[in-house]
Design a protein around this motif. Structure first.
Motif, PDB file in Angstrom:
ATOM      1  N   TRP A 182     -74.801 -38.348  68.072  1.00 24.73           N
ATOM      2  CA  TRP A 182     -74.509 -38.229  66.648  1.00 24.73           C
ATOM      3  C   TRP A 182     -73.174 -37.505  66.507  1.00 24.73           C
ATOM      4  CZ3 TRP A 182     -76.380 -40.657  62.662  1.00 24.73           C
ATOM      5  CH2 TRP A 182     -76.147 -40.184  61.384  1.00 24.73           C
ATOM      6  N   ASP A 183     -72.202 -38.191  65.910  1.00 23.56           N
ATOM      7  CA  ASP A 183     -70.848 -37.651  65.845  1.00 23.56           C
ATOM      8  C   ASP A 183     -70.272 -37.863  64.450  1.00 23.56           C
ATOM      9  OD1 ASP A 183     -68.383 -36.607  66.474  1.00 23.56           O
ATOM     10  OD2 ASP A 183     -67.691 -38.367  67.579  1.00 23.56           O
ATOM     11  N   CYS A 184     -70.111 -36.780  63.714  1.00 28.14           N
ATOM     12  CA  CYS A 184     -69.485 -36.828  62.385  1.00 28.14           C
ATOM     13  C   CYS A 184     -70.194 -37.811  61.460  1.00 28.14           C
ATOM     14  CB  CYS A 184     -68.009 -37.178  62.493  1.00 28.14           C
ATOM     15  SG  CYS A 184     -67.033 -35.991  63.435  1.00 28.14           S
ATOM     16  N   GLY A 185     -71.516 -37.756  61.466  1.00 26.64           N
ATOM     17  CA  GLY A 185     -72.294 -38.552  60.529  1.00 26.64           C
ATOM     18  C   GLY A 185     -72.545 -39.981  60.945  1.00 26.64           C
ATOM     19  N   ARG A 186     -72.266 -40.342  62.205  1.00 30.85           N
ATOM     20  CA  ARG A 186     -72.536 -41.708  62.649  1.00 30.85           C
ATOM     21  C   ARG A 186     -72.922 -41.713  64.123  1.00 30.85           C
ATOM     22  NH1 ARG A 186     -68.004 -44.420  65.038  1.00 30.85           N
ATOM     23  NH2 ARG A 186     -66.245 -42.998  65.335  1.00 30.85           N
ATOM     24  N   VAL A 187     -73.545 -42.836  64.513  1.00 31.40           N
ATOM     25  CA  VAL A 187     -73.959 -43.006  65.904  1.00 31.40           C
ATOM     26  C   VAL A 187     -72.793 -43.587  66.702  1.00 31.40           C
ATOM     27  CG1 VAL A 187     -75.556 -44.161  67.471  1.00 31.40           C
ATOM     28  CG2 VAL A 187     -76.349 -43.410  65.219  1.00 31.40           C
ATOM     29  N   ALA A 242     -78.577 -33.284  68.411  1.00 32.21           N
ATOM     30  CA  ALA A 242     -77.327 -32.583  68.090  1.00 32.21           C
ATOM     31  C   ALA A 242     -77.589 -31.205  67.510  1.00 32.21           C
ATOM     32  CB  ALA A 242     -76.503 -33.425  67.114  1.00 32.21           C
ATOM     33  N   GLU A 243     -78.669 -31.078  66.750  1.00 28.96           N
ATOM     34  CA  GLU A 243     -78.953 -29.822  66.058  1.00 28.96           C
ATOM     35  C   GLU A 243     -79.683 -28.802  66.935  1.00 28.96           C
ATOM     36  OE1 GLU A 243     -81.160 -31.115  62.697  1.00 28.96           O
ATOM     37  OE2 GLU A 243     -79.435 -32.069  61.717  1.00 28.96           O
ATOM     38  N   VAL A 244     -80.672 -29.277  67.724  1.00 32.93           N
ATOM     39  CA  VAL A 244     -81.518 -28.326  68.452  1.00 32.93           C
ATOM     40  C   VAL A 244     -81.456 -28.489  69.964  1.00 32.93           C
ATOM     41  CG1 VAL A 244     -83.090 -28.196  66.483  1.00 32.93           C
ATOM     42  CG2 VAL A 244     -83.611 -29.769  68.372  1.00 32.93           C
ATOM     43  N   GLY A 245     -80.876 -29.611  70.450  1.00 33.92           N
ATOM     44  CA  GLY A 245     -80.856 -29.824  71.899  1.00 33.92           C
ATOM     45  C   GLY A 245     -82.253 -30.106  72.427  1.00 33.92           C
ATOM     46  N   GLY A 246     -82.600 -29.506  73.537  1.00 34.61           N
ATOM     47  CA  GLY A 246     -83.924 -29.671  74.113  1.00 34.61           C
ATOM     48  C   GLY A 246     -84.007 -30.821  75.096  1.00 34.61           C
ATOM     49  N   LYS A 247     -85.239 -31.165  75.456  1.00 37.98           N
ATOM     50  CA  LYS A 247     -85.517 -32.226  76.422  1.00 37.98           C
ATOM     51  C   LYS A 247     -86.041 -33.464  75.702  1.00 37.98           C
ATOM     52  CE  LYS A 247     -84.788 -30.300  80.550  1.00 37.98           C
ATOM     53  NZ  LYS A 247     -83.884 -30.880  81.566  1.00 37.98           N
ATOM     54  N   VAL A 248     -85.690 -34.638  76.253  1.00 37.26           N
ATOM     55  CA  VAL A 248     -86.154 -35.901  75.698  1.00 37.26           C
ATOM     56  C   VAL A 248     -87.432 -36.329  76.418  1.00 37.26           C
ATOM     57  CG1 VAL A 248     -85.629 -38.353  75.426  1.00 37.26           C
ATOM     58  CG2 VAL A 248     -83.854 -36.634  75.031  1.00 37.26           C
ATOM     59  N   ALA A 303     -74.914 -37.399  84.209  1.00 38.73           N
ATOM     60  CA  ALA A 303     -73.748 -37.160  83.360  1.00 38.73           C
ATOM     61  C   ALA A 303     -74.066 -37.257  81.875  1.00 38.73           C
ATOM     62  CB  ALA A 303     -72.644 -38.154  83.713  1.00 38.73           C
ATOM     63  N   VAL A 304     -75.329 -37.383  81.514  1.00 38.42           N
ATOM     64  CA  VAL A 304     -75.708 -37.365  80.104  1.00 38.42           C
ATOM     65  C   VAL A 304     -75.474 -35.958  79.563  1.00 38.42           C
ATOM     66  CG1 VAL A 304     -77.572 -37.719  78.444  1.00 38.42           C
ATOM     67  CG2 VAL A 304     -77.410 -39.177  80.461  1.00 38.42           C
ATOM     68  N   GLY A 305     -74.632 -35.842  78.545  1.00 31.49           N
ATOM     69  CA  GLY A 305     -74.232 -34.535  78.044  1.00 31.49           C
ATOM     70  C   GLY A 305     -75.172 -33.982  76.992  1.00 31.49           C
ATOM     71  N   PRO A 306     -74.986 -32.723  76.596  1.00 32.85           N
ATOM     72  CA  PRO A 306     -75.788 -32.117  75.529  1.00 32.85           C
ATOM     73  C   PRO A 306     -75.693 -32.940  74.246  1.00 32.85           C
ATOM     74  CG  PRO A 306     -74.457 -30.461  76.641  1.00 32.85           C
ATOM     75  CD  PRO A 306     -73.991 -31.785  77.150  1.00 32.85           C
ATOM     76  N   GLY A 307     -76.826 -33.186  73.628  1.00 32.65           N
ATOM     77  CA  GLY A 307     -76.846 -33.954  72.395  1.00 32.65           C
ATOM     78  C   GLY A 307     -76.807 -35.454  72.592  1.00 32.65           C
ATOM     79  N   GLU A 308     -76.729 -35.920  73.840  1.00 29.00           N
ATOM     80  CA  GLU A 308     -76.671 -37.354  74.105  1.00 29.00           C
ATOM     81  C   GLU A 308     -78.038 -37.892  74.524  1.00 29.00           C
ATOM     82  OE1 GLU A 308     -72.153 -38.411  75.438  1.00 29.00           O
ATOM     83  OE2 GLU A 308     -73.499 -37.694  77.019  1.00 29.00           O
TER      84      GLU A 308
END
Length: 274
Positions: A135-140, A22-28, A158-163
């Motif tokens: 990570w959404d508003c302090g929870r998974v 959520a903070e930096v993005g990037g590749k998994v 369809a996996v979005g940014p931060g997912e």
């Protein structure tokens, strides 16, 4: 060949991994059998790489009467040895080479969404889904993406940014059904020039084709298998490239679909004792 510079992250639990994304993005990084070559050939240049291999609880293989749930860190070889789903096991034997299967992950292959890959076709023909977390508003939080919506285009899911894709669900075959997968490649272990997997049951038959479109191409062929090859050829839209012409791929996938349907029908008949 060397990868471009990036910042490496190695979270040890799911919330930490999701916060990082959520903070930096990037590749998994999971198995790395697709990502590492892309980095080394400079086809991808992420500023951050998030290695999830230390995250506990993502390597499970759960079997129920409904189907098989495969965790994000479950390796091809482990899922193949588990033998929990006949079509999934058949497809995994076609994936690359043992060294790749020992490290590569089933979920990673789905997210990579290569149009010539086997596992997207299996998920698509079975009507499975992929579970993603963020990570959404302090929870998974979680959401499930059906196969029909998951493969957006070539190398794009369809996996979005931060997912993060945390698991995939492959529905069990219906009672009395059979399944099969056939493909042709230039060399053993190469990506297929074309391929087809089929599920045949009492209510009808479905085929998913690879190498002939921007993702797995699913065709409902109903109960008339005699005209299936022609219907498959009409449904696909392959491209010419250095490996094969579009016309050859179209002809080839029709032949492979016919073979897969024939073998799946035979397995279904055996299961029914017919």
């Amino acid at each position: 060949m060397k990868p471009p510079p990036f910042t490496y992250h190695a979270p040890r639990d799911l919330p930490a991994a999701l916060r990082t994304l959520a903070e930096v993005g990037g590749k998994v990084l999971a198995g790395g059998q697709s990502l590492i070559p892309m980095l080394n050939m400079r086809l991808a240049a992420p500023g951050h790489v998030v290695d999830i291999n230390r995250v506990a609880g993502l390597d499970g293989i759960e079997v129920s009467r409904a189907g098989v749930t495969v965790g994000a860190l479950a390796r091809h070889a482990d899922v193949e040895r588990a033998g929990a789903h006949p079509l999934l096991t058949w497809a995994l034997k076609l994936v690359a080479h043992p060294a790749i299967r020992n490290r590569g992950t089933v979920v990673g292959s789905l997210v990579h969404a290569d149009p010539a890959a086997e596992l997207p076709a299996v998920l698509a023909v079975l009507g499975g889904h992929v579970r993603v977390a963020r990570w959404d508003c302090g929870r998974v939080t979680f959401r499930e993406i059906p196969a029909a919506e998951f493969f957006v285009g070539p190398m794009e899911s369809a996996v979005g940014p931060g997912e993060l894709a945390v698991s995939a669900f492959f529905p069990a075959l219906e009672e009395g059904s059979g399944a099969a997968f056939h493909e042709v490649s230039r060399r053993h272990g190469d990506y297929a020039l074309a391929g087809a997997c089929a599920v045949v049951g009492v209510a009808g038959a479905r085929v998913a084709c690879i190498g002939v479109g921007g993702g797995p191409v699913v065709i409902d062929v109903g109960g008339d298998l005699s005209s299936a090859a022609a219907r498959v050829r009409d449904a696909v839209d392959p491209d010419d490239d250095i490996h094969a012409s579009a016309a050859y791929r179209r002809h080839l996938v029709g032949v492979l679909a016919e073979r897969a349907l024939r073998d799946a029908a035979r397995e279904g008949a055996a299961a029914r004792g017919a």
